[in-house]
Design a protein around this motif. Structure first.
Motif, PDB file in Angstrom:
ATOM      1  N   ASP A  23      38.955  43.490  41.918  1.00  0.00           N
ATOM      2  CA  ASP A  23      39.740  43.735  41.325  1.00  0.00           C
ATOM      3  C   ASP A  23      41.150  42.527  40.418  1.00  0.00           C
ATOM      4  OD1 ASP A  23      38.396  45.662  40.552  1.00  0.00           O
ATOM      5  OD2 ASP A  23      39.568  47.300  41.603  1.00  0.00           O
ATOM      6  N   THR A  24      41.585  42.249  41.740  1.00  0.00           N
ATOM      7  CA  THR A  24      42.700  41.217  41.610  1.00  0.00           C
ATOM      8  C   THR A  24      42.242  39.572  41.275  1.00  0.00           C
ATOM      9  OG1 THR A  24      43.583  42.338  43.570  1.00  0.00           O
ATOM     10  CG2 THR A  24      44.785  40.382  42.209  1.00  0.00           C
ATOM     11  N   PHE A  25      41.197  39.400  41.573  1.00  0.00           N
ATOM     12  CA  PHE A  25      40.253  37.747  41.234  1.00  0.00           C
ATOM     13  C   PHE A  25      40.266  38.298  39.791  1.00  0.00           C
ATOM     14  CE2 PHE A  25      37.826  34.600  40.935  1.00  0.00           C
ATOM     15  CZ  PHE A  25      38.793  33.243  40.981  1.00  0.00           C
ATOM     16  N   MET A  26      39.080  39.087  39.691  1.00  0.00           N
ATOM     17  CA  MET A  26      38.485  38.726  38.081  1.00  0.00           C
ATOM     18  C   MET A  26      39.699  39.239  36.856  1.00  0.00           C
ATOM     19  SD  MET A  26      35.961  38.086  38.997  1.00  0.00           S
ATOM     20  CE  MET A  26      35.319  38.347  36.749  1.00  0.00           C
ATOM     21  N   LEU A  27      40.626  39.919  37.735  1.00  0.00           N
ATOM     22  CA  LEU A  27      41.693  40.493  36.164  1.00  0.00           C
ATOM     23  C   LEU A  27      42.706  38.998  36.182  1.00  0.00           C
ATOM     24  CD1 LEU A  27      43.669  41.927  34.257  1.00  0.00           C
ATOM     25  CD2 LEU A  27      44.951  42.489  36.909  1.00  0.00           C
ATOM     26  N   GLN A  30      50.602  41.729  37.909  1.00  0.00           N
ATOM     27  CA  GLN A  30      49.391  42.926  38.230  1.00  0.00           C
ATOM     28  C   GLN A  30      48.981  42.210  39.812  1.00  0.00           C
ATOM     29  OE1 GLN A  30      47.789  45.317  37.377  1.00  0.00           O
ATOM     30  NE2 GLN A  30      49.474  45.916  36.101  1.00  0.00           N
ATOM     31  N   ILE A  31      48.829  40.918  39.797  1.00  0.00           N
ATOM     32  CA  ILE A  31      48.485  40.245  40.986  1.00  0.00           C
ATOM     33  C   ILE A  31      49.226  40.735  42.323  1.00  0.00           C
ATOM     34  CG2 ILE A  31      48.539  37.621  42.248  1.00  0.00           C
ATOM     35  CD1 ILE A  31      47.689  37.151  39.491  1.00  0.00           C
ATOM     36  N   ILE A  32      50.837  40.734  41.578  1.00  0.00           N
ATOM     37  CA  ILE A  32      52.185  41.187  42.847  1.00  0.00           C
ATOM     38  C   ILE A  32      52.142  42.302  43.102  1.00  0.00           C
ATOM     39  CG2 ILE A  32      54.458  41.202  42.567  1.00  0.00           C
ATOM     40  CD1 ILE A  32      55.354  39.211  40.946  1.00  0.00           C
TER      41      ILE A  32
END
Length: 402
Positions: A282-286, A321-323
C-alpha cells in the motif's frame, strides 16, 4: 428471510453506505483541484491538437478500440457474502430474483464509462469527418445493447466455467465490439448487421449452456470479495480502513536500497522504516503511482503554472500519506522493547520520507527536461516538490502512540 428481493435491497443500501463512508475522504477539495487543473489542461491540449489533426487520422479505429475495450470489461457485481454459500442453498430456485438485480446494477454502474469515452471521442470523429449525427445516435444505442449483452454473457461464462477461460471470452467479445463500432463509423452496414447477429448468437450460446447448472457460489463470492478489497485499498490511500491488511512483498530487485542491517542505536529504526516502506504494498505502490502521475503531468501538461499546481498537490499527497502510513500500525511493536531513543522512529520516518520525495522531485525534473528543454523550469518543478514535501513533513502532526 425468504424474499431475495429484500435481501438484495438491504445489501445494496449497506454497500452504498459503505462507499459513501470512505469516498468522502477520497473526493476532497484537494483532489477536486487536481482534477480541475488536470481536466482543464488535458482538454485545452486536446482541443489544440484537434485544430491540426489530419483527416486521414484513424479516428474510427481508435474510437472502436478504446470504447469497445471498455465495454468488454463487465465483471459482475453480486454483493454476495461468504455465508451465502450455505444460507442461499434452500433458496436456489429463487436465486434468479437476486441475480437479475445484480446484473441490472452491474449494467448501469458500468455504463457511464464507455459513454464518457464516446463523448471525449466525438470531437475527434467530427474533426476527421468520421460518421454523422445520425450515426452517433445509433452508436449510443448500440453501446447500450453491447454493454447489456456483454454483462449477461460474462455472467453466463463465469456461471458455466467457474471463472476459467474468462480472458479468452473477453478477447472474443473485444473483437466483436471493436469491429461492430468500426463498421458503424465506417458505414459498412451489411457487415455491421452480420457482426451484430454473431454477437447475439454468441451470447445465446452461453445462456443455453448455463441452463440446469448449479450456481458456483465460491467463484462469485471470491470475485465480490476481491472487488471490495480493491475499493478498500483505494480508499486506504486517503484514510485508514481498519479491517484492511496490506500485502507484503520482498521486492528483491530493490534489496540494494536497504543496505546491510546495522543494529546500532542510531541506525536500527532507519533500517526498519526503510524496509517497511519498500516491502509494504500500500505504501510503496501509492508513492510509485503518484510519482509516475507527477512525471506524466510534467511531460504532457503544456503550461508550467499548471504543472506547478499538479506536481505540488501530488507531492503533498504522497508525503502526508507516507508519513501517516509509516507512523501507523499496531499499538505495540517489537522495537519498543529495545533501548532506543523515543524520537528515533520519528526521525527515521522523517528521513525516509524526505529521501523518497527527493527521488520524486528528481524523476519529475528528468522528465520535464524532455518537455521544456534544458531550462530553469524543470529545476523549479523539482524545487516546488521539495519545498511542499518538506513543509508537509514539518507540519504533519504525529499520531499519538500508546
Amino acid at each position: 428471510m425468504n424474499n431475495l428481493r429484500e435481501i438484495w435491497g438491504q445489501r445494496f443500501i449497506y454497500y452504498v453506505t459503505e462507499l459513501q463512508k470512505y469516498m468522502k475522504y477520497v473526493f476532497t477539495g484537494h483532489l477536486a483541484i487536481v482534477f480541475i487543473f488536470t481536466i482543464g489542461a488535458g482538454g485545452y491540449a486536446y482541443s489544440e491538437w484537434l485544430k491540426t489533426v489530419s483527416g486521414e487520422f484513424p479516428a474510427a479505429l481508435l474510437t472502436a478500440i478504446v470504447v469497445g475495450g471498455m465495454v468488454v470489461f463487465s465483471q459482475p457485481v453480486t454483493l454476495l457474502k461468504r455465508a451465502d454459500a450455505v444460507y442461499f442453498l434452500p433458496l436456489e430456485k429463487k436465486l434468479e430474483q437476486y441475480l437479475k438485480r445484480a446484473r441490472n446494477w452491474t449494467l448501469f454502474s458500468q455504463l457511464p464509462v464507455p459513454y464518457i469515452l464516446l463523448i471525449v471521442a466525438l470531437p475527434l470523429l467530427s474533426a476527421t469527418g468520421t460518421g454523422s449525427k445520425n450515426i452517433y445516435i445509433v452508436l449510443v444505442i448500440i453501446l447500450f445493447f453491447l454493454k447489456w449483452l456483454f454483462v449477461e454473457t460474462e455472467f453466463n461464462v463465469r456461471y458455466v466455467q467457474d471463472g476459467q477461460g474468462i480472458w479468452k471470452d473477453r478477447l472474443i467479445r473485444f473483437l466483436l465490439a471493436t469491429t461492430m463500432i468500426y463498421t458503424l463509423l465506417s458505414e459498412h452496414y451489411l457487415l455491421l448487421l452480420i457482426i451484430a447477429i454473431g454477437s447475439v448468437l454468441y451470447g445465446m450460446f452461453w445462456r443455453q449452456k448455463r441452463k440446469g447448472m448449479p450456481f458456483p457460489y465460491e467463484h462469485f463470492i471470491a470475485l465480490e470479495q476481491n472487488r471490495m478489497l480493491r475499493i478498500y485499498r483505494f480508499a486506504n490511500y486517503f484514510t485508514d480502513v481498519p479491517h484492511l491488511q496490506g500485502a507484503i512483498k520482498r521486492r528483491k530487485w530493490l534489496s540494494f536500497l536497504m543496505g546491510h542491517a546495522n543494529f546500532a542505536k542510531d541506525d536500527a529504526q532507519a533500517f526498519l522504516v526503510k524496509r517497511t516502506f519498500i516491502r509494504t504494498d500500500d505504501t510503496f505502490m501509492l508513492w510509485l503511482r503518484l510519482t509516475v502521475l507527477s512525471a506524466l503531468g510534467a511531460l504532457f501538461i503544456p503550461f508550467p503554472m499548471l504543472v506547478f499546481v499538479f506536481t505540488g498537490a501530488l507531492a503533498f499527497a504522497s508525503a502526508v500519506q507516507i508519513i501517516h502510513a509509516l507512523r501507523g500500525g499496531e499499538e505495540f511493536r517489537m522495537d519498543m522493547l529495545f533501548p532506543i531513543g523515543v524520537d528515533a522512529r520519528k526521525i527515521a520516518i522523517t528521513k525516509i520520507t524526505r529521501v523518497v520525495q527527493w527521488i520524486q522531485a528528481l524523476s519529475v525534473m528528468i522528465v520535464a527536461f524532455i518537455s521544456f528543454g534544458f531550462t530553469l523550469t524543470p529545476i523549479l518543478f523539482g524545487l516546488v516538490i521539495v519545498i511542499i514535501s518538506e513543509a508537509t513533513i514539518r507540519l504533519t502532526k504525529e499520531k499519538e502512540e500508546f
